[in-house]
Each structure stands twice: as C-alpha cells, then as structure tokens.
Design an enzyme around this catalytic site. Structure first.
Site, short mmCIF file in Angstrom:
data_model
loop_
_atom_site.label_atom_id
_atom_site.label_comp_id
_atom_site.label_asym_id
_atom_site.label_seq_id
_atom_site.Cartn_x
_atom_site.Cartn_y
_atom_site.Cartn_z
N PHE A 132 -4.44 27.74 -7.95
CA PHE A 132 -4.43 26.31 -8.30
C PHE A 132 -3.42 26.11 -9.41
O PHE A 132 -3.53 26.72 -10.47
CB PHE A 132 -5.81 25.81 -8.74
CG PHE A 132 -5.80 24.32 -8.97
CD1 PHE A 132 -6.00 23.43 -7.91
CD2 PHE A 132 -5.54 23.79 -10.22
CE1 PHE A 132 -5.94 22.05 -8.11
CE2 PHE A 132 -5.48 22.42 -10.43
CZ PHE A 132 -5.69 21.54 -9.37
N ASP B 68 0.43 31.40 -15.01
CA ASP B 68 -0.21 30.11 -15.26
C ASP B 68 -1.50 30.40 -16.04
O ASP B 68 -2.50 30.82 -15.46
CB ASP B 68 -0.51 29.42 -13.93
CG ASP B 68 -1.26 28.10 -14.11
OD1 ASP B 68 -1.75 27.84 -15.23
OD2 ASP B 68 -1.37 27.35 -13.14
N LYS C 291 -4.85 22.58 -21.21
CA LYS C 291 -6.30 22.53 -21.44
C LYS C 291 -6.75 22.76 -22.89
O LYS C 291 -6.84 21.83 -23.66
CB LYS C 291 -6.99 23.49 -20.49
CG LYS C 291 -6.96 23.01 -19.03
CD LYS C 291 -7.89 23.81 -18.18
CE LYS C 291 -7.86 23.40 -16.71
NZ LYS C 291 -8.65 22.21 -16.43
N1 PLP Z 1 -3.17 25.38 -13.59
C1 PLP Z 1 -4.44 25.82 -13.65
C2 PLP Z 1 -4.70 27.30 -13.60
C3 PLP Z 1 -5.50 24.92 -13.76
O1 PLP Z 1 -6.75 25.38 -13.81
C4 PLP Z 1 -5.21 23.54 -13.82
C5 PLP Z 1 -6.30 22.54 -13.89
O2 PLP Z 1 -7.41 22.79 -13.57
C6 PLP Z 1 -3.87 23.12 -13.75
C7 PLP Z 1 -2.88 24.07 -13.65
C8 PLP Z 1 -3.52 21.66 -13.80
O3 PLP Z 1 -3.69 21.17 -15.09
P1 PLP Z 1 -3.74 19.60 -15.36
O4 PLP Z 1 -4.96 19.06 -14.71
O5 PLP Z 1 -3.76 19.49 -16.86
O6 PLP Z 1 -2.49 19.01 -14.78
#
Ligand code: PLP
Length: 392
Positions: free
Chosen positions: A128, A215, A244
């Site tokens: 994700f 990520d 986050k």
């Molecule tokens: N990458 C990861 C691993 C995530 O868990 C998330 C959100 O849950 C995102 C990217 C996307 O982040 P945002 O919702 O701040 O755009």
C-alpha cells in the site's frame, strides 16, 4: 450529518471531543482506549504537552511563509531527520502519498539521467503506497485500483518477501531503476518479512545499480522500536518516505535520500506550497525531541512484547487465533475468519482498533502507553475476541 461529505469512508457512529495520552472522550463524556493512534499518527498520544507547546508558540509567531524563502525550522528538521536515518537530504510535503510521489519522481529522474528511457520501479504484491494515481498504481490491491483506470505506467509487480522472485524479475529486464517496498506491510495485515529479506534486497539493488526505496510512512518515526523499520537489518535505503507519526497529527510528509540521488532534484523539478512550513516543522521537531528524551524507541519495543505476550496468554487455546505477530508497536492478531465486525464490538467496549485484510486485527497504539493501559488493552480485546468467536 455527513450528507455533504463525499462518501469515501464507512464512518463509525462516534465523534471525539478531546483526547489525552492514549485516551479519547466522545461528546457524551465516555472514555475510549485508543489502540490505533489515528492509524499510526499520534505516536505521542493525544494533546502531548511538548507538541501542544511547540504548535501554539509557533502559531503565535508564524504559520507559513513559502518555500520561495528559507525556512529555518524546516532546515533544522531536515538535519535532525538525516541524523537519525543516515540520509543526506530531505524534501517535505504533506502526506504519505505525496512523499511516495516524490520518491517515484526521484527514481524516474535518476533513471533518465542515466539514459534509461522508460524507467520502471519494482513494487510488491500486497503493498500500500497511497491513493494518488501513481501511488495507487504502485499499491498491490485491485480494490484500491478498480475504477480508476487508466493506471500509471512504470511499475513492475513482484511477489512480497521473496528476494529470489525479485532477482528473477531482474534477469528478465534492463529498464528497472528502483525497488519500492514497505519494510513491514501495514494495510495488508502487518506482514513482517522473514529475517534477511531486506538485506537481500539491499544486496540485489547494489548488484544491479537499483535504488532501494523504503516506504516507512506507517512503520517509521519510531513505531517499530527503531527510527526506521528497515534499521532492523543491514538494509539502509537510498530513499525513504515518512509521514503519519512524523508530527503527531499535524499534516506532513517527507522523502529522504542519500548518495547521488540525494542531489537529483534541481530547482523547478518538484515542489509543494505547504510542505515543511514553520508550523509542521515545529511540531515534527517536538516529536523527534520527545522520542529521544523519553527513550520511546526502547519503550515501543517493550510495549510491543508486553501486548503481544499478553494477548498470547489471554487467548491461549483459542483455535480461531491463527497468529499474533508484531514489530514494536505494529501488532497483528490474525483470525481464521473474516472479523470486520470486531471494530464495532471493540467500540462497544470503548476500545479503538482496526481490522485490515479481512481477518487481521491491527493495533497501532501510541508509544506513550502506560503499562496499566497496555494491560487494559489486552483485557478488553481478549474479551471482545472471545465473545465474537464464542457466538459464531
Ligand atoms: N504508505 C503507507 C505504507 C501507508 O500505510 C499509507 C497510509 O496508510 C500511505 C503510504 C499513504 O499515506 P497518506 O494517507 O498520508 O497519503
């Protein structure tokens, strides 16, 4: 009254009026134990005095100027983040998806400057990475992608946690410039790769001249007991993304890089109006200071053991429990059946949890949780799960 909101979320019928530490209070004054931290955002809990002080002081002085000017707090934040992650430079934005967009742009630019005309990024099944067009394409879930075609080109999918399969991809292509992975997959159920996988990826990237991009939007900022989850192995990334938990609820994202790719962007290549403004930078600096001062990395590890161990004992003998796994305070309790209804059942017990990947109870409690609250979390969740399983 939600009729004027686009229905992107299936919202629970509760709203919170205030919070303190690991606790939230609804409009009727009921207290809830927060084992989710706004999905890994409020790592220092709610209304943390250090963050509140930093925000209020900064708000009274200066919220925003522009990246057309120097922003000393952003420079200080970049220096501090590079210090704890081993990176060389930072770009600030406002969310995890934007941080990943930045990483994707960096990798493509890096490729083009090395004469790869159609650069590809390897991404994992079950990943994700966000909801923008490029990041939902990188995401390994049809549910996230469906209806938003055409997807973006430039991504190659490989199995998760299988370095041999990735090496096979390498043998077949010569247009790959980077690998983008979560060191612990969050949304697809707190999937922790086998030991050695991240180090294998590092080796493969070194051999092939690819960028290793992690990520760490969910797993970073101390949540797993290290600043970065990738620090559990000899797998220092070339590019890492954060968001986050970085500013405890003030929106911010960051893309960090080291080595030649840290100098890839030139003026005009990328930008963000709000990114790294004085308010968000002040909040993030307060978070970093507090994590260090209060030794919260060690605490996250200790709490993870306590909660996972407690759940293991409280649910011993229950066949429906497939596995309890954790890395620091990224915890998963996997059941043998779909269990989405546990969210409402837990809410009825005044406990905030999440269910992801259909069968996985996901816990992302704050790093400031006390021992007594951790034990209460275990008791409440075990009661909810026993009730759920028993009634089926
Ligand atoms: N990458 C990861 C691993 C995530 O868990 C998330 C959100 O849950 C995102 C990217 C996307 O982040 P945002 O919702 O701040 O755009």
């Amino acid at each position: 009254m939600t009729e004027h909101l686009m229905s992107t979320y299936a919202r629970l019928p509760v709203a919170f009026a205030r919070g303190e530490g690991a606790w939230l209070w609804d409009n009727e004054g009921n207290a809830y134990l927060d084992a989710l931290s706004g999905i890994a955002v409020c790592g220092l809990g709610h209304a943390h005095p250090e963050v509140t002080e930093a925000i209020t002081r900064q708000a009274a002085r200066l919220l925003h100027t522009s990246n057309l000017y120097r922003v000393p707090l952003q420079e200080e934040l970049a220096e501090r983040l590079c210090g704890v992650t081993g990176m060389d430079s930072a770009f600030f934005c406002n969310s995890g998806a934007e941080a990943n967009e930045t990483a994707i742009k960096l990798a493509r630019l890096h490729g083009h400057r090395r004469d790869v005309s159609n650069p590809q990024i390897v991404v994992a099944e079950g990943a994700f990475h966000g909801r923008t067009i490029a990041t939902l394409t990188a995401t390994g879930s049809r549910r996230v992608q469906a209806g938003f075609e055409p997807l973006a080109p430039g991504f190659v999918r490989a199995p998760w946690a299988d370095a041999d399969a990735l090496a096979e991809v390498a043998r077949r292509r010569n247009d790959i410039v980077a690998v983008l992975v979560e060191p612990v997959q969050g949304e697809s159920g707190i999937r922790i790769p086998p030991r050695g996988y991240l180090a294998d990826l590092r080796r493969l990237c070194d051999e092939r001249g690819w960028l290793l991009m992690m990520d760490e939007v969910q797993s970073g900022n101390g949540r797993t007991g290290r600043w970065l989850a990738s620090q559990y192995e000899d797998a220092m990334p070339d590019v890492v993304t954060l968001a986050k938990g970085l500013a405890n609820g003030v929106p911010i994202g960051a893309c960090l890089a080291r080595g030649p790719v840290a100098e890839e962007f030139r003026p005009g290549n990328h930008g963000s109006t709000f990114g790294g403004n004085p308010l968000a930078s002040a909040a993030a600096l307060a978070v970093l200071r507090t994590i260090e001062r209060d030794r919260l990395l060690a605490r996250a590890k200790e709490l993870g053991e306590r909660i996972a161990g407690g759940l293991g004992r409280a649910l011993e003998g229950l066949d429906a429990v497939r596995e309890i796994r954790h890395r620091g305070l990224m915890l998963a309790l996997e059941l043998d059946r779909p269990c989405g209804e546990l969210v409402q059942r837990a809410l009825d017990e005044r406990l905030l949890i999440n269910v992801t990947a259909e069968r996985v109870v996901r816990l992302l409690p704050p790093l400031v949780l006390g021992d007594a609250d951790a034990d209460q979390l275990v008791d409440r969740l075990a009661r909810v799960i026993r009730g759920f399983v028993g009634q089926q």
